[in-house]
Write a protein that holds these residues in place. Structure first.
Motif, PDB file in Angstrom:
ATOM      1  N   ASN A 194       0.848  -1.194   0.000  1.00  0.00           N
ATOM      2  CA  ASN A 194       0.000   0.000   0.000  1.00  0.00           C
ATOM      3  C   ASN A 194       0.884   1.245   0.000  1.00  0.00           C
ATOM      4  OD1 ASN A 194      -2.959  -0.942   0.504  1.00  0.00           O
ATOM      5  ND2 ASN A 194      -1.717  -2.154   1.917  1.00  0.00           N
ATOM      6  N   GLY A 201       1.023   4.132   1.022  1.00  0.00           N
ATOM      7  CA  GLY A 201       0.435   5.119   1.913  1.00  0.00           C
ATOM      8  C   GLY A 201       1.434   5.814   2.818  1.00  0.00           C
ATOM      9  N   THR A 261      -2.354   8.747  -0.655  1.00  0.00           N
ATOM     10  CA  THR A 261      -2.158   7.339  -1.023  1.00  0.00           C
ATOM     11  C   THR A 261      -2.547   7.125  -2.479  1.00  0.00           C
ATOM     12  OG1 THR A 261      -2.587   6.652   1.249  1.00  0.00           O
ATOM     13  CG2 THR A 261      -2.745   4.963  -0.452  1.00  0.00           C
TER      14      THR A 261
END
Length: 386
Positions: free
Chosen positions: A45, A47, A84
């Motif tokens: 991810n 992020g 993100t």
């Protein structure tokens, strides 16, 4: 240790003429800043990322409501909320978010790198790369500076790595004690995980433990197979232990009290010969090609199932360099120089195509000015060496 690592990264950026770097990979981010947050989650991810200018203040972009995690770190000057760049986080707004993300990075480059538009990025979602280009940023590969920075360890890193190795060895002892006919591969493997977590380690990267006919070919993952008396049990720790350091040691056990077969001993002794020969060969100043060409000559019988490297770098994960077999060098190899304070894992897998079992052995070594220092003194299987 944090200042040493950050300095290593910036030295590499300067040498390559880059204005800065954006780091997404959580292992690289931890190396460069000492900051971590949900490391396994962030591997898939995007992020969390950091902007490090070659000169100037460092900006960390963290996951929502996580700004407090980097308080007190002298390597972080400012923390901002991350954008993100994933569809699951952005939905139909992904492209708009990517434009906003790229503009923020481009503004930081203009502020701290001036007219230098060369920005290294280790990994980046495709929409981010497209939008950076639209901002006039010259995106360069960020793996090269990071991998070269990580390849040379200082004294503190070496001492921390020894703690990770001791943790892995304790887990291996627990595995050895628990290894009795009737235990499953998964149950046996769990002992390494438990010790690692109990001692402040992070995770195990792979599930490389197999027994009996599942040891050949290699790379069969741990399963619910029951381990039987007289079977070989091979594993590779691949463990991110305390301080995030990777312990990469392999052993092959013999289950139960049965005497090993002549074939099991032949396989084991061949693998043992390979790693001992290649350990004795290893010295600073050798090129990767020279080391490959002078390495132990694997018999034709075992070549098709060979491990993919003769040796590889080890630090916060498996890392630069990969040194391949001489037969593979032209297609898959690259050259460089083995240097003092590199850490290399020397590998062996011995198993014939169609053979019943195979043997995996591996040692983790510090390159010193005179040769090598072995991080581990975990014993080999004496029954298989007789």
């Amino acid at each position: 240790m944090r200042q040493y690592r950050l300095g290593r990264v910036r030295d590499q950026l300067k040498a390559l003429g880059y204005g800065g770097i954006v780091i997404f990979d959580p292992v690289n981010l931890r190396y460069a800043t000492g900051s971590r947050n949900m490391q396994v989650f962030m591997l898939r991810n995007p992020g969390r990322y950091v902007f490090i200018p070659t000169e100037g203040p460092i900006t960390l972009f963290d996951f929502p409501n996580c700004e407090h995690l980097s308080e007190g770190l002298e390597t972080i000057d400012e923390v901002r909320p991350a954008i993100t760049l994933s569809y699951v986080a952005s939905g139909e707004n992904l492209y708009d978010n990517a434009k906003e993300w790229a503009k923020e990075i481009a503004d930081l480059m203009a502020q701290h790198a001036g007219s230098n538009k060369k920005l290294a990025v280790d990994y980046i979602p495709s929409v981010g790369a497209v939008e950076l280009a639209k901002q006039g940023i010259d995106v360069r590969d960020g793996q090269e500076p990071i991998e070269h920075a990580r390849s040379i360890k200082n004294k503190q890193e070496i001492e921390a790595m020894k703690i990770s190795v001791r943790t892995a060895e304790e887990g291996m002892i627990r595995m050895q004690q628990a290894l009795e006919p009737g235990i499953t591969e998964n149950e046996l493997w769990s002992h390494l995980h438990q010790v690692n977590i109990a001692q402040g380690g992070d995770y195990v990267e792979t599930r490389l433990l197999s027994s009996g006919n599942r040891t050949n070919p290699w790379f069969q993952e741990c399963s619910d197979k029951v381990i039987n008396d007289g079977e070989l049990v091979a594993f590779d720790t691949d463990m991110n232990g305390p301080f995030g350091f990777f312990t990469d040691i392999s052993r092959t056990f013999l289950c139960g009290d049965s005497e090993p077969s002549n074939e099991q001993k032949r396989l084991y002794q061949t693998a043992y010969e390979q790693i001992q020969y290649n350990i004795d060969l290893l010295k600073p100043g050798m090129t990767f090609r020279e080391y490959a060409e002078k390495s132990w000559k694997i018999p034709d019988e075992f070549f098709p199932n060979r491990y993919f490297t003769v040796a590889h770098g080890t630090g916060l994960s498996g890392e630069y360099p990969y040194i391949v077999y001489p037969q593979d060098f032209e297609e898959k190899g690259y050259d460089g120089v083995i240097q003092e304070n590199m850490v290399l894992s020397v590998e062996s897998y011995i198993g014939s195509p169609g053979g019943k079992e195979g043997v995996k052995l591996e040692e983790q070594l510090l390159v010193t000015k005179d040769g090598v220092e072995n991080f581990s003194d975990f014993p080999f299987e004496h029954r298989l060496l007789k």
